[in-house]
Design a protein around this motif. Structure first.
Motif, PDB file in Angstrom:
ATOM      1  N   LYS A 119      -7.757  -3.604  -6.144  1.00 35.39           N
ATOM      2  CA  LYS A 119      -6.760  -4.266  -6.952  1.00 35.39           C
ATOM      3  C   LYS A 119      -6.486  -3.215  -8.221  1.00 35.39           C
ATOM      4  O   LYS A 119      -7.346  -2.893  -8.960  1.00 35.39           O
ATOM      5  CB  LYS A 119      -7.285  -5.673  -7.606  1.00 35.39           C
ATOM      6  N   ASP A 120      -5.400  -2.885  -8.284  1.00 36.08           N
ATOM      7  CA  ASP A 120      -4.802  -1.996  -9.523  1.00 36.08           C
ATOM      8  C   ASP A 120      -4.768  -2.741 -10.953  1.00 36.08           C
ATOM      9  O   ASP A 120      -4.258  -3.590 -10.805  1.00 36.08           O
ATOM     10  CB  ASP A 120      -3.592  -1.280  -9.272  1.00 36.08           C
ATOM     11  N   ILE A 121      -5.614  -2.250 -11.953  1.00 35.83           N
ATOM     12  CA  ILE A 121      -5.911  -2.873 -13.066  1.00 35.83           C
ATOM     13  C   ILE A 121      -5.212  -2.272 -14.358  1.00 35.83           C
ATOM     14  O   ILE A 121      -5.239  -2.697 -15.423  1.00 35.83           O
ATOM     15  CB  ILE A 121      -7.149  -3.417 -13.658  1.00 35.83           C
ATOM     16  N   SER A 122      -4.470  -1.200 -13.866  1.00 37.23           N
ATOM     17  CA  SER A 122      -3.599  -0.515 -14.980  1.00 37.23           C
ATOM     18  C   SER A 122      -2.642  -1.134 -15.838  1.00 37.23           C
ATOM     19  O   SER A 122      -2.238  -1.095 -16.838  1.00 37.23           O
ATOM     20  CB  SER A 122      -2.860   0.854 -14.373  1.00 37.23           C
ATOM     21  N   LYS A 123      -2.170  -2.216 -15.014  1.00 33.78           N
ATOM     22  CA  LYS A 123      -1.191  -3.322 -15.737  1.00 33.78           C
ATOM     23  C   LYS A 123      -1.877  -3.811 -16.857  1.00 33.78           C
ATOM     24  O   LYS A 123      -0.965  -4.395 -17.656  1.00 33.78           O
ATOM     25  CB  LYS A 123      -0.403  -3.854 -14.958  1.00 33.78           C
ATOM     26  N   TYR A 124      -3.039  -4.225 -17.147  1.00 31.81           N
ATOM     27  CA  TYR A 124      -3.820  -4.753 -17.748  1.00 31.81           C
ATOM     28  C   TYR A 124      -4.309  -3.935 -18.864  1.00 31.81           C
ATOM     29  O   TYR A 124      -4.236  -4.333 -19.989  1.00 31.81           O
ATOM     30  CB  TYR A 124      -5.064  -5.842 -17.180  1.00 31.81           C
TER      31      TYR A 124
ATOM     32  N   PHE B 142     -11.953  -3.049 -37.454  1.00 30.48           N
ATOM     33  CA  PHE B 142     -11.031  -2.979 -36.564  1.00 30.48           C
ATOM     34  C   PHE B 142     -11.509  -2.178 -35.638  1.00 30.48           C
ATOM     35  O   PHE B 142     -11.940  -1.047 -35.972  1.00 30.48           O
ATOM     36  CB  PHE B 142      -9.590  -2.656 -37.108  1.00 30.48           C
ATOM     37  N   GLY B 143     -11.460  -2.604 -34.139  1.00 33.40           N
ATOM     38  CA  GLY B 143     -11.966  -1.628 -33.126  1.00 33.40           C
ATOM     39  C   GLY B 143     -11.474  -1.861 -31.716  1.00 33.40           C
ATOM     40  O   GLY B 143     -10.678  -2.696 -31.507  1.00 33.40           O
ATOM     41  N   ILE B 144     -12.004  -1.274 -30.880  1.00 28.99           N
ATOM     42  CA  ILE B 144     -11.612  -1.243 -29.508  1.00 28.99           C
ATOM     43  C   ILE B 144     -12.060  -2.340 -28.675  1.00 28.99           C
ATOM     44  O   ILE B 144     -11.549  -2.889 -27.634  1.00 28.99           O
ATOM     45  CB  ILE B 144     -11.852  -0.003 -28.443  1.00 28.99           C
ATOM     46  N   ASN B 145     -13.208  -3.114 -29.226  1.00 28.84           N
ATOM     47  CA  ASN B 145     -13.775  -3.989 -28.542  1.00 28.84           C
ATOM     48  C   ASN B 145     -13.098  -5.312 -28.114  1.00 28.84           C
ATOM     49  O   ASN B 145     -12.940  -5.815 -27.151  1.00 28.84           O
ATOM     50  CB  ASN B 145     -15.274  -4.531 -29.071  1.00 28.84           C
ATOM     51  N   GLN B 146     -12.273  -5.944 -29.272  1.00 33.62           N
ATOM     52  CA  GLN B 146     -11.480  -6.917 -28.829  1.00 33.62           C
ATOM     53  C   GLN B 146     -10.244  -6.584 -27.819  1.00 33.62           C
ATOM     54  O   GLN B 146      -9.840  -7.540 -27.049  1.00 33.62           O
ATOM     55  CB  GLN B 146     -10.536  -7.387 -30.162  1.00 33.62           C
ATOM     56  N   PHE B 147      -9.869  -5.512 -27.792  1.00 32.86           N
ATOM     57  CA  PHE B 147      -8.898  -4.997 -26.569  1.00 32.86           C
ATOM     58  C   PHE B 147      -9.616  -4.982 -25.391  1.00 32.86           C
ATOM     59  O   PHE B 147      -9.140  -5.443 -24.044  1.00 32.86           O
ATOM     60  CB  PHE B 147      -8.180  -3.705 -26.847  1.00 32.86           C
TER      61      PHE B 147
ATOM     62  N   ILE C  22      -8.838  -7.285 -21.846  1.00 36.42           N
ATOM     63  CA  ILE C  22      -8.681  -6.594 -20.495  1.00 36.42           C
ATOM     64  C   ILE C  22      -9.460  -7.330 -19.649  1.00 36.42           C
ATOM     65  O   ILE C  22      -9.038  -7.686 -18.398  1.00 36.42           O
ATOM     66  CB  ILE C  22      -9.106  -5.170 -20.345  1.00 36.42           C
ATOM     67  N   ILE C  23     -10.823  -7.483 -20.106  1.00 35.29           N
ATOM     68  CA  ILE C  23     -11.867  -8.146 -19.152  1.00 35.29           C
ATOM     69  C   ILE C  23     -11.450  -9.527 -18.794  1.00 35.29           C
ATOM     70  O   ILE C  23     -11.672  -9.970 -17.595  1.00 35.29           O
ATOM     71  CB  ILE C  23     -13.217  -8.378 -19.752  1.00 35.29           C
ATOM     72  N   GLN C  24     -10.935 -10.425 -19.767  1.00 34.23           N
ATOM     73  CA  GLN C  24     -10.544 -11.731 -19.437  1.00 34.23           C
ATOM     74  C   GLN C  24      -9.327 -11.822 -18.757  1.00 34.23           C
ATOM     75  O   GLN C  24      -9.173 -12.593 -17.690  1.00 34.23           O
ATOM     76  CB  GLN C  24     -10.176 -12.469 -20.912  1.00 34.23           C
ATOM     77  N   LYS C  25      -8.377 -11.095 -18.562  1.00 31.75           N
ATOM     78  CA  LYS C  25      -7.048 -10.797 -17.720  1.00 31.75           C
ATOM     79  C   LYS C  25      -7.448 -10.493 -16.426  1.00 31.75           C
ATOM     80  O   LYS C  25      -6.895 -11.079 -15.488  1.00 31.75           O
ATOM     81  CB  LYS C  25      -6.319 -10.020 -18.385  1.00 31.75           C
ATOM     82  N   VAL C  26      -8.370  -9.523 -16.221  1.00 26.38           N
ATOM     83  CA  VAL C  26      -8.775  -9.196 -14.831  1.00 26.38           C
ATOM     84  C   VAL C  26      -9.392 -10.204 -14.242  1.00 26.38           C
ATOM     85  O   VAL C  26      -9.432 -10.501 -13.029  1.00 26.38           O
ATOM     86  CB  VAL C  26      -9.717  -7.977 -15.080  1.00 26.38           C
ATOM     87  N   SER C  27     -10.480 -10.894 -15.043  1.00 23.78           N
ATOM     88  CA  SER C  27     -11.282 -11.979 -14.362  1.00 23.78           C
ATOM     89  C   SER C  27     -10.373 -13.176 -13.928  1.00 23.78           C
ATOM     90  O   SER C  27     -10.459 -13.778 -12.967  1.00 23.78           O
ATOM     91  CB  SER C  27     -12.340 -12.398 -15.369  1.00 23.78           C
TER      92      SER C  27
ATOM     93  N   PHE D  20      -9.761 -12.103 -10.124  1.00 27.57           N
ATOM     94  CA  PHE D  20     -11.188 -12.667  -9.676  1.00 27.57           C
ATOM     95  C   PHE D  20     -12.371 -11.753  -9.561  1.00 27.57           C
ATOM     96  O   PHE D  20     -13.292 -11.496  -8.782  1.00 27.57           O
ATOM     97  CB  PHE D  20     -11.140 -13.244  -8.530  1.00 27.57           C
ATOM     98  N   TYR D  21     -12.475 -10.965 -10.654  1.00 26.58           N
ATOM     99  CA  TYR D  21     -13.357  -9.858 -10.758  1.00 26.58           C
ATOM    100  C   TYR D  21     -14.003  -9.699 -12.236  1.00 26.58           C
ATOM    101  O   TYR D  21     -13.251  -9.607 -13.100  1.00 26.58           O
ATOM    102  CB  TYR D  21     -12.958  -8.231 -10.589  1.00 26.58           C
ATOM    103  N   LYS D  22     -15.282  -9.970 -12.162  1.00 28.18           N
ATOM    104  CA  LYS D  22     -15.756  -9.894 -13.740  1.00 28.18           C
ATOM    105  C   LYS D  22     -16.698  -8.755 -13.827  1.00 28.18           C
ATOM    106  O   LYS D  22     -17.649  -8.414 -13.070  1.00 28.18           O
ATOM    107  CB  LYS D  22     -17.050 -11.200 -13.767  1.00 28.18           C
TER     108      LYS D  22
END
Length: 395
Positions: free
Chosen positions: A291-296, A243-248, A252-257, A261-263
């Motif tokens: 774009k603020d991404i703190s909500k993700y 278990f680790g941070i990578n899945q989280f 985040i990366i998927q939701k922001v993308s 529309f940022y990868k």
């Protein structure tokens, strides 16, 4: 240890961190855990080579008994994160069995060799003591195989090296004379309690606390490595989890993308943004658009924090050897990134009558590699003492 070359490498799922000691010269390096196949056809030639940092343009070919495919060429580290087919670690990856481990590890070792031999294109570098770590979930079964894979001679060829005349290559032959393998988490304890230079105890209070029991939770990319310490020694009944941070980070990366529309180039790019603080939690998908991404980010870090404390609680409840533990210590780069959220969740746990009072040490993200360097020095001193004793007996 005079004249000895020591190298400690923390083979993390997010970053490879290395410390070196070469007869008075000390090096400190880190590169993202990322590789990508190199293709000459798609290689972008820089407009001005003087603007290219070698550390961010590592293109390596490894010839070694440790890898299966000996003909491929790879971008590694930051260079790999900029490629379209970048390969990041998979969940529950098995470090000893994967070529990427050796490509990154020996690539980083060879880069260090170039740093201390800056004007040479053919380098022979002897590593008298290499210290590396494995997750506690892989340590017992795989440490001897890992050691055998690392010992011996390995050749690293750097291609397209900036500032070097054609064929723009540097060849580094690595000679690994001895290897010591540490368990992640246990290495962090060494880093917490021992002085890097003298190797003496630097935290008497922590060592005294170990008489009652200490639990260290080393939170990384794809594993959380728990170590129970009793009377200054690890106990056998405490192990880590996949278990680790990578899945989280991936969430985040998927939701922001999807929504902004940022990868992100890689997890490493996102981690650097997280480490910079909430004022930097934004992206610019288009010029002039912020774009603020703190909500993700915040919900994912909260979820991580909850799971991390659940694992901590399970460990302290399941081991009879460590049930009376009085200190709980969070270490690792991921724990540092989510420290605020972990502390907030811990307050709620205390309110519910399940207190876990966590300590967050300074430099928690580098404790493993510091512990590995201490292991390397201890092993060299032991070998040196044994040699001197043998000579004394013969005389």
């Amino acid at each position: 240890m005079e004249g000895k070359n020591l190298l400690a490498v923390d083979c993390g799922n997010s970053w490879y961190k290395a410390l070196s000691s070469d007869d008075g010269y000390y090096g400190d390096y880190q590169i993202p855990n990322a590789i990508s196949l190199y293709d000459e056809e798609f290689h972008e030639k820089p407009y001005d080579e003087e603007d290219i940092k070698f550390e961010e343009n590592l293109i390596v070919e490894l010839k070694s008994h440790a890898i299966i495919d000996k003909r491929e060429v790879f971008y590694i580290g930051k260079a790999a994160t900029k490629q379209r087919d970048v390969s990041l670690t998979g969940f529950n990856n098995q470090k000893v069995a994967e070529d990427r481990t050796y490509i990154l590890l020996f690539g980083l070792a060879a880069f260090h060799a170039i740093c201390i031999n800056p004007n040479e294109t053919e380098i022979h570098y002897h590593i008298d003591q290499l210290a590396v770590s494995l997750p506690t979930t892989q340590y017992k079964q795989m440490k001897e195989k890992f050691r055998q894979q690392l010992l011996g001679t390995h050749t690293v060829i750097f291609h397209k090296v900036p500032g070097v005349s054609d064929p723009k290559e540097i060849t580094v032959k690595l000679y690994v004379e001895d290897v010591i393998i540490g368990a992640e988490g246990a290495c962090a304890y060494l880093g917490l309690t021992r002085d890097q230079d003298t190797l003496g105890i630097k935290d008497d209070d922590l060592v005294k606390d170990s008489q009652k029991g200490i639990i260290i939770g080393d939170l990384g990319g794809d594993s959380v490595d728990f170590v129970g310490i009793k009377n200054n020694k690890p106990v056998a009944s405490v192990e880590g989890e996949t278990f680790g941070i990578n899945q989280f980070l991936d969430n985040i990366i998927q939701k922001v993308s999807k929504n902004e529309f940022y990868k992100f180039d890689s997890r490493a790019e996102l981690e650097e943004k997280l480490a910079a603080g909430q004022s930097e939690w934004y992206v610019e998908p288009f010029a002039g658009v912020r774009k603020d991404i703190s909500k993700y980010i915040i919900p994912q870090l909260k979820s991580l924090a909850i799971k991390y404390l659940e694992h901590f609680d399970r460990v302290r409840s399941s081991s009879s050897e460590i049930k009376g533990a009085t200190r709980y210590i969070a270490v690792g780069g991921a724990a540092k990134l989510a420290q605020k959220q972990i502390q907030e969740v811990a307050v709620r746990w205390a309110d519910r009558g399940r207190p876990i009072q966590l300590t967050f040490p300074e430099n928690m993200e580098k404790l493993n590699v510091h512990g590995l360097m201490i292991l390397a020095k201890m092993k060299q001193i032991k070998a040196q003492t044994e040699t001197e004793n043998l000579i004394s007996v013969r005389n």
